[in-house]
Design a protein around this motif. Structure first.
Motif, PDB file in Angstrom:
ATOM      1  N   GLY A 155       0.788  -1.222   0.000  1.00 37.72           N
ATOM      2  CA  GLY A 155       0.000   0.000   0.000  1.00 37.72           C
ATOM      3  C   GLY A 155       0.823   1.276   0.000  1.00 37.72           C
ATOM      4  O   GLY A 155       0.277   2.366   0.136  1.00 37.72           O
ATOM      5  N   VAL A 156       2.137   1.163  -0.134  1.00 41.14           N
ATOM      6  CA  VAL A 156       2.981   2.361  -0.199  1.00 41.14           C
ATOM      7  C   VAL A 156       2.629   3.122  -1.469  1.00 41.14           C
ATOM      8  O   VAL A 156       2.594   2.549  -2.560  1.00 41.14           O
ATOM      9  CB  VAL A 156       4.480   1.981  -0.204  1.00 41.14           C
ATOM     10  CG1 VAL A 156       5.348   3.208  -0.451  1.00 41.14           C
ATOM     11  CG2 VAL A 156       4.857   1.301   1.094  1.00 41.14           C
ATOM     12  N   ARG A 157       2.359   4.405  -1.320  1.00 41.11           N
ATOM     13  CA  ARG A 157       1.971   5.239  -2.461  1.00 41.11           C
ATOM     14  C   ARG A 157       2.968   6.383  -2.591  1.00 41.11           C
ATOM     15  O   ARG A 157       3.244   7.071  -1.629  1.00 41.11           O
ATOM     16  CB  ARG A 157       0.565   5.772  -2.250  1.00 41.11           C
ATOM     17  CG  ARG A 157       0.037   6.511  -3.446  1.00 41.11           C
ATOM     18  CD  ARG A 157      -1.476   6.716  -3.324  1.00 41.11           C
ATOM     19  NE  ARG A 157      -2.026   7.140  -4.579  1.00 41.11           N
ATOM     20  CZ  ARG A 157      -2.345   6.357  -5.591  1.00 41.11           C
ATOM     21  NH1 ARG A 157      -2.179   5.057  -5.496  1.00 41.11           N
ATOM     22  NH2 ARG A 157      -2.842   6.852  -6.710  1.00 41.11           N
ATOM     23  N   LEU A 158       3.491   6.556  -3.794  1.00 43.55           N
ATOM     24  CA  LEU A 158       4.399   7.663  -4.062  1.00 43.55           C
ATOM     25  C   LEU A 158       3.735   8.637  -5.017  1.00 43.55           C
ATOM     26  O   LEU A 158       3.072   8.223  -5.978  1.00 43.55           O
ATOM     27  CB  LEU A 158       5.707   7.164  -4.681  1.00 43.55           C
ATOM     28  CG  LEU A 158       6.599   6.298  -3.787  1.00 43.55           C
ATOM     29  CD1 LEU A 158       7.841   5.861  -4.538  1.00 43.55           C
ATOM     30  CD2 LEU A 158       6.980   7.035  -2.515  1.00 43.55           C
ATOM     31  N   ALA A 159       3.928   9.906  -4.753  1.00 47.89           N
ATOM     32  CA  ALA A 159       3.404  10.955  -5.629  1.00 47.89           C
ATOM     33  C   ALA A 159       4.223  10.985  -6.912  1.00 47.89           C
ATOM     34  O   ALA A 159       5.411  10.617  -6.930  1.00 47.89           O
ATOM     35  CB  ALA A 159       3.468  12.305  -4.926  1.00 47.89           C
ATOM     36  N   ALA A 160       3.585  11.457  -7.976  1.00 45.54           N
ATOM     37  CA  ALA A 160       4.255  11.539  -9.277  1.00 45.54           C
ATOM     38  C   ALA A 160       5.569  12.307  -9.188  1.00 45.54           C
ATOM     39  O   ALA A 160       6.569  11.895  -9.774  1.00 45.54           O
ATOM     40  CB  ALA A 160       3.313  12.174 -10.298  1.00 45.54           C
ATOM     41  N   ALA A 161       5.581  13.409  -8.461  1.00 46.36           N
ATOM     42  CA  ALA A 161       6.813  14.209  -8.338  1.00 46.36           C
ATOM     43  C   ALA A 161       7.926  13.413  -7.671  1.00 46.36           C
ATOM     44  O   ALA A 161       9.098  13.544  -8.039  1.00 46.36           O
ATOM     45  CB  ALA A 161       6.541  15.500  -7.572  1.00 46.36           C
ATOM     46  N   GLU A 162       7.580  12.577  -6.683  1.00 44.58           N
ATOM     47  CA  GLU A 162       8.586  11.732  -6.025  1.00 44.58           C
ATOM     48  C   GLU A 162       9.134  10.695  -7.010  1.00 44.58           C
ATOM     49  O   GLU A 162      10.339  10.423  -7.028  1.00 44.58           O
ATOM     50  CB  GLU A 162       7.978  11.009  -4.828  1.00 44.58           C
ATOM     51  CG  GLU A 162       7.575  11.908  -3.692  1.00 44.58           C
ATOM     52  CD  GLU A 162       6.854  11.121  -2.611  1.00 44.58           C
ATOM     53  OE1 GLU A 162       7.455  10.931  -1.538  1.00 44.58           O
ATOM     54  OE2 GLU A 162       5.693  10.696  -2.846  1.00 44.58           O
ATOM     55  N   LEU A 163       8.254  10.121  -7.808  1.00 45.74           N
ATOM     56  CA  LEU A 163       8.682   9.131  -8.794  1.00 45.74           C
ATOM     57  C   LEU A 163       9.598   9.766  -9.840  1.00 45.74           C
ATOM     58  O   LEU A 163      10.593   9.166 -10.250  1.00 45.74           O
ATOM     59  CB  LEU A 163       7.470   8.473  -9.452  1.00 45.74           C
ATOM     60  CG  LEU A 163       6.636   7.598  -8.521  1.00 45.74           C
ATOM     61  CD1 LEU A 163       5.296   7.280  -9.151  1.00 45.74           C
ATOM     62  CD2 LEU A 163       7.393   6.332  -8.152  1.00 45.74           C
ATOM     63  N   ALA A 164       9.265  10.983 -10.274  1.00 49.18           N
ATOM     64  CA  ALA A 164      10.116  11.681 -11.245  1.00 49.18           C
ATOM     65  C   ALA A 164      11.495  11.967 -10.640  1.00 49.18           C
ATOM     66  O   ALA A 164      12.520  11.798 -11.308  1.00 49.18           O
ATOM     67  CB  ALA A 164       9.446  12.975 -11.691  1.00 49.18           C
ATOM     68  N   ARG A 165      11.511  12.394  -9.396  1.00 49.05           N
ATOM     69  CA  ARG A 165      12.787  12.656  -8.717  1.00 49.05           C
ATOM     70  C   ARG A 165      13.604  11.371  -8.601  1.00 49.05           C
ATOM     71  O   ARG A 165      14.809  11.360  -8.835  1.00 49.05           O
ATOM     72  CB  ARG A 165      12.522  13.285  -7.352  1.00 49.05           C
ATOM     73  CG  ARG A 165      13.731  13.870  -6.694  1.00 49.05           C
ATOM     74  CD  ARG A 165      13.425  14.749  -5.470  1.00 49.05           C
ATOM     75  NE  ARG A 165      12.472  14.172  -4.526  1.00 49.05           N
ATOM     76  CZ  ARG A 165      11.211  14.609  -4.369  1.00 49.05           C
ATOM     77  NH1 ARG A 165      10.742  15.594  -5.094  1.00 49.05           N
ATOM     78  NH2 ARG A 165      10.418  14.028  -3.483  1.00 49.05           N
ATOM     79  N   ALA A 166      12.949  10.263  -8.290  1.00 49.19           N
ATOM     80  CA  ALA A 166      13.644   8.971  -8.203  1.00 49.19           C
ATOM     81  C   ALA A 166      14.206   8.566  -9.564  1.00 49.19           C
ATOM     82  O   ALA A 166      15.330   8.056  -9.654  1.00 49.19           O
ATOM     83  CB  ALA A 166      12.704   7.897  -7.670  1.00 49.19           C
ATOM     84  N   THR A 167      13.440   8.799 -10.627  1.00 47.63           N
ATOM     85  CA  THR A 167      13.931   8.507 -11.975  1.00 47.63           C
ATOM     86  C   THR A 167      15.183   9.317 -12.267  1.00 47.63           C
ATOM     87  O   THR A 167      16.170   8.784 -12.797  1.00 47.63           O
ATOM     88  CB  THR A 167      12.840   8.791 -13.029  1.00 47.63           C
ATOM     89  OG1 THR A 167      11.808   7.811 -12.885  1.00 47.63           O
ATOM     90  CG2 THR A 167      13.395   8.728 -14.449  1.00 47.63           C
ATOM     91  N   ALA A 168      15.172  10.601 -11.936  1.00 52.15           N
ATOM     92  CA  ALA A 168      16.336  11.456 -12.168  1.00 52.15           C
ATOM     93  C   ALA A 168      17.560  10.911 -11.435  1.00 52.15           C
ATOM     94  O   ALA A 168      18.656  10.834 -12.008  1.00 52.15           O
ATOM     95  CB  ALA A 168      16.041  12.888 -11.732  1.00 52.15           C
ATOM     96  N   VAL A 169      17.373  10.498 -10.201  1.00 51.84           N
ATOM     97  CA  VAL A 169      18.483   9.947  -9.410  1.00 51.84           C
ATOM     98  C   VAL A 169      18.943   8.621 -10.004  1.00 51.84           C
ATOM     99  O   VAL A 169      20.153   8.381 -10.150  1.00 51.84           O
ATOM    100  CB  VAL A 169      18.067   9.780  -7.929  1.00 51.84           C
ATOM    101  CG1 VAL A 169      19.118   9.001  -7.150  1.00 51.84           C
ATOM    102  CG2 VAL A 169      17.827  11.153  -7.292  1.00 51.84           C
ATOM    103  N   ASN A 170      17.995   7.753 -10.363  1.00 47.89           N
ATOM    104  CA  ASN A 170      18.343   6.459 -10.955  1.00 47.89           C
ATOM    105  C   ASN A 170      19.158   6.633 -12.227  1.00 47.89           C
ATOM    106  O   ASN A 170      20.176   5.968 -12.427  1.00 47.89           O
ATOM    107  CB  ASN A 170      17.089   5.654 -11.288  1.00 47.89           C
ATOM    108  CG  ASN A 170      16.379   5.118 -10.083  1.00 47.89           C
ATOM    109  OD1 ASN A 170      16.951   4.973  -9.012  1.00 47.89           O
ATOM    110  ND2 ASN A 170      15.095   4.833 -10.244  1.00 47.89           N
TER     111      ASN A 170
END
Length: 185
Positions: A153-168
């Motif tokens: 049930g962990v939910r990440l906001a779109a902005a968090e996912l985009a930031r994670a993509t940038a870091v990845n």
């Protein structure tokens, strides 16, 4: 940025179906405008443009081939392009015609990748491009994604996912994360 003249712009899945409310909350309302700026700049410079469309094979998907949602959004629907790739998985390198073969045949080694969804098809294509030895720039402001629920049930906001993509991508050495302004001035 100083890019080789044959740098290809890869525009991924900018499709009407991503406007369907089923996807939920999205980030970056300026993504399409920035994608349009990139397409215009590439076309004006005579640089190669590749459009990619996701032809979903999942029942009920807003991106199913032959449905209105499968169509490209207006910002790219009439864009000049040198190659049109269709796929039904996350990576544009597993579409038809063969993107890697097309790029290799032309000696293209530098890519700018933009589109929808940041953490899905855009990130997967950028990772594969990096693994295949391409120099990749990813203008994060020319992408967008949606909130997403994961395990437990962990939910990440779109902005968090985009930031994670940038870091990845940048932290993992797959791509240089940049802005549209850095590419088109």
């Amino acid at each position: 940025m100083d890019l080789p003249i044959d740098t290809a712009l890869i525009v991924i899945d900018v499709q009407q179906g991503f406007d369907d409310p089923v996807w939920g909350a999205r980030d970056n309302p300026d993504a399409e405008a920035n994608i349009g700026r990139l397409v215009d700049a590439w076309a004006a410079a005579g640089r190669p443009i590749v459009l990619v469309r996701h032809d979903s094979i999942e029942a009920g998907s807003p991106l199913t081939a032959g449905t209105p949602g499968n169509a490209l959004k207006d910002v790219v629907a009439d864009a000049p392009h040198d190659l049109f790739v269709t796929k039904h998985v996350n990576s544009a390198f597993y579409g038809q015609p063969d993107l890697h073969g097309w790029l290799s045949a032309r000696g293209i080694r530098s890519l700018v990748i933009c589109g929808i969804q940041t953490n899905m098809c855009v990130e997967t294509t950028a990772r594969m491009a990096g693994n295949l030895g391409y120099e990749v720039a990813l203008p994060l402001d020319a992408t967008h994604t949606f909130d997403l629920e994961g395990p437990g049930g962990v939910r990440l906001a779109a902005a968090e996912l985009a930031r994670a993509t940038a870091v990845n991508l940048q932290g993992g050495g797959f791509a240089e994360v940049v802005t549209t302004d850095a590419l088109v001035g």
